[in-house]
Scaffold this active site. Structure first.
Site, PDB file in Angstrom:
ATOM      1  N   GLY A  72      -9.654  -7.703  -2.171  1.00  0.00           N
ATOM      2  CA  GLY A  72     -10.177  -8.130  -0.879  1.00  0.00           C
ATOM      3  C   GLY A  72     -11.279  -7.204  -0.383  1.00  0.00           C
ATOM      4  N   THR A  73     -11.095  -5.921  -0.589  1.00  0.00           N
ATOM      5  CA  THR A  73     -12.088  -4.942  -0.128  1.00  0.00           C
ATOM      6  C   THR A  73     -13.447  -5.230  -0.756  1.00  0.00           C
ATOM      7  OG1 THR A  73     -10.327  -3.303   0.097  1.00  0.00           O
ATOM      8  CG2 THR A  73     -12.595  -2.462  -0.003  1.00  0.00           C
ATOM      9  N   GLN A 179      -5.171 -12.121   4.824  1.00  0.00           N
ATOM     10  CA  GLN A 179      -3.786 -12.363   5.271  1.00  0.00           C
ATOM     11  C   GLN A 179      -3.512 -13.834   5.568  1.00  0.00           C
ATOM     12  OE1 GLN A 179      -1.292 -10.364   5.161  1.00  0.00           O
ATOM     13  NE2 GLN A 179      -2.331  -8.413   4.842  1.00  0.00           N
ATOM     14  N   SER A 199      -7.390 -12.202  -1.454  1.00  0.00           N
ATOM     15  CA  SER A 199      -6.932 -11.174  -2.386  1.00  0.00           C
ATOM     16  C   SER A 199      -5.648 -11.614  -3.064  1.00  0.00           C
ATOM     17  CB  SER A 199      -6.696  -9.877  -1.596  1.00  0.00           C
ATOM     18  OG  SER A 199      -6.173  -8.882  -2.442  1.00  0.00           O
ATOM     19  N   GLY A 200      -5.604 -11.531  -4.398  1.00  0.00           N
ATOM     20  CA  GLY A 200      -4.467 -12.051  -5.162  1.00  0.00           C
ATOM     21  C   GLY A 200      -3.123 -11.443  -4.795  1.00  0.00           C
ATOM     22  N   HIS A 201      -3.099 -10.124  -4.597  1.00  0.00           N
ATOM     23  CA  HIS A 201      -1.786  -9.475  -4.464  1.00  0.00           C
ATOM     24  C   HIS A 201      -1.087  -9.784  -3.142  1.00  0.00           C
ATOM     25  CE1 HIS A 201      -2.574  -5.791  -1.904  1.00  0.00           C
ATOM     26  NE2 HIS A 201      -3.811  -6.101  -2.202  1.00  0.00           N
ATOM     27  N   CYS A 323      -1.587   7.029  11.121  1.00  0.00           N
ATOM     28  CA  CYS A 323      -2.779   6.675  10.351  1.00  0.00           C
ATOM     29  C   CYS A 323      -2.785   7.495   9.072  1.00  0.00           C
ATOM     30  CB  CYS A 323      -4.046   6.845  11.166  1.00  0.00           C
ATOM     31  SG  CYS A 323      -4.539   8.531  11.365  1.00  0.00           S
TER      32      CYS A 323
HETATM   33  N1  PLP Z   1      -8.288  -7.399   4.763  1.00  0.00           N
HETATM   34  C1  PLP Z   1      -7.043  -7.491   5.255  1.00  0.00           C
HETATM   35  C2  PLP Z   1      -6.800  -8.235   6.531  1.00  0.00           C
HETATM   36  C3  PLP Z   1      -5.976  -6.892   4.570  1.00  0.00           C
HETATM   37  O1  PLP Z   1      -4.741  -6.976   5.062  1.00  0.00           O
HETATM   38  C4  PLP Z   1      -6.244  -6.190   3.370  1.00  0.00           C
HETATM   39  C5  PLP Z   1      -5.156  -5.497   2.645  1.00  0.00           C
HETATM   40  O2  PLP Z   1      -4.180  -5.090   3.236  1.00  0.00           O
HETATM   41  C6  PLP Z   1      -7.568  -6.149   2.891  1.00  0.00           C
HETATM   42  C7  PLP Z   1      -8.562  -6.759   3.619  1.00  0.00           C
HETATM   43  C8  PLP Z   1      -7.911  -5.445   1.624  1.00  0.00           C
HETATM   44  O3  PLP Z   1      -7.462  -6.163   0.512  1.00  0.00           O
HETATM   45  P1  PLP Z   1      -7.277  -5.436  -0.904  1.00  0.00           P
HETATM   46  O4  PLP Z   1      -6.057  -4.572  -0.797  1.00  0.00           O
HETATM   47  O5  PLP Z   1      -7.091  -6.529  -1.888  1.00  0.00           O
HETATM   48  O6  PLP Z   1      -8.516  -4.662  -1.150  1.00  0.00           O
END
Ligand code: PLP
Length: 383
Positions: A72-73, A179, A199-201, A323
């Protein structure tokens, strides 16, 4: 670990058995490179195409609007870079104070390089003010970027209305739907967003794979530059097993059956904890929320301490209180919502999946009150 009760599905999910089965041949038999000239590798290309169609169909998009990524990032970063780099004369963007670091940290980086970002507030229930959004659009606004659903509270933003506003003002719109995918209905044929990320996971596929939707005609500038994979939009040999797994995972969602079941279990847990544990509160809007998520604060206790005691009983959830730097500041999401510090420190996010059972929820309902009262007896803080 047979006895784990896993209520941390917004962090990551169990890979579905059907997904593992679909992936296995790509490690043992079909391990060729889809770009190879020989038929052994070339045959893998068929499965790449199939997975792309599965993702596209799930989203209401066209296959050539889907680019496979590693997470996702990466999708979020690629969309934001694309919007800025393709419009170098526009140096302003609009986002919210409750975004995931995948979005927030990149905008902060751009701010260091002369870009301006409007950080929209949310109200006490985590909701956006669309008038404030409209008022912050400028002639040099390159992009509006919001999540679809918040990872900590599950609060859902009105993405259809935001997309209409963006379109009416000729501004690009990026949605971080990491999400939301698999938890709410998505139909991009009716939603005029320019970029959407998954994001797959988070949806019972493996870690290390994701997808970025880029609307046909939306500007695109690749983040990774190298070979011709993904039509030059995302270089690097395709992670074919995981891509196949992602496509398969998306065929396994049955929202009409799963969503009410998950929502009923979530509501049972939420109502029981709020009723049985004094000085507890729900964080986030009750209705405009993902079915699987509840974020509850327990006054005068630390989230980490709660998680430790839960973990001793095999119960997995998350705390929004600390954090990553190790400081004990409450999460930026709860701070943006104005959750009082005495509550924000003791916040726990429970996130369910279609694998969550009623027996598990009953065990958590039984376990939580004694955990909180034990910690409160040790706490130096009282009303
Ligand atoms: N955006 C949101 C709202 C998320 O909850 C997350 C992961 O927790 C991400 C982006 C990032 O996804 P990834 O872990 O696949 O990089």
């Amino acid at each position: 670990m047979a006895d784990v009760i896993y209520l941390d599905n917004n962090a990551t999910t169990r890979v579905a058995d059907e997904v593992v089965d679909a992936m296995m041949p790509f490690f043992t038999e079909l391990y060729g490179n889809p770009s190879s000239m020989h038929t052994f590798g070339g045959q893998v290309g068929h499965y790449l195409k199939l997975a792309r169609s599965q993702v596209a169909e799930f989203l209401g998009a066209q296959p050539d609007e889907i680019i496979f990524t590693a997470c996702g990032t990466e999708g979020d970063n690629t969309a934001i870079h694309s919007a800025f780099k393709s419009q170098p004369y526009k140096k302003h963007a609009i986002t919210t104070k409750v975004e995931h670091p995948a979005v927030m940290s990149l905008f902060k980086e751009y701010e260091k390089h002369g870009y301006q970002v409007t950080w929209l507030d949310v109200d006490g229930e985590g909701r956006l003010d669309l008038n404030a959004l409209k008022a912050s659009i400028r002639p040099d606004t390159a992009l509006i970027s919001t999540m679809w659903a918040n990872n900590e509270t599950g609060v859902v933003f009105p993405v259809e209305e935001i997309a209409d506003i963006a379109k009416a003002h000729g501004v690009l719109y990026h949605i971080d739907a990491v999400q939301a995918v698999g938890k709410t209905e998505i139909d991009l044929s009716k939603l005029p967003a320019d970029y959407l990320v998954l994001s797959g996971h988070k949806l019972h596929a493996p870690k290390g794979v994701g997808a970025l939707y880029v609307r046909k005609g939306a500007p695109f500038v690749p983040l990774l530059i190298g070979g011709h994979q993904e039509k030059g939009r995302r270089s690097g040999t395709e992670n074919i097993a995981s891509i196949v797994g992602l496509g398969k995972a998306l065929t396994l969602f049955h929202p009409k059956e799963d969503a009410p079941k998950i929502a009923a279990l979530r509501d049972k847990l939420e109502n029981a904890l709020l009723a049985q544990i004094p000085n507890s509160r729900l964080n986030g809007a009750k209705d405009e929320r993902l079915d699987n998520t509840t974020n509850i604060s327990f006054k005068h206790v630390e989230g980490e301490a709660i998680l430790m005691l839960m973990s001793q009983l095999g119960i997995c959830a998350s705390s929004g209180s600390a954090c990553a730097s190790g400081s004990l500041d409450p999460s930026h999401v709860l701070r943006a919502m104005g959750v009082p510090f005495t509550f924000a420190h003791g916040s726990i996010r429970f996130s369910l999946s279609r694998y969550t059972t009623e027996a598990e929820i009953n065990r958590v309902i039984e376990a939580m009150p004694p955990i909180i009262s034990r910690l409160r007896q040790l706490s130096p803080f009282h009303d």
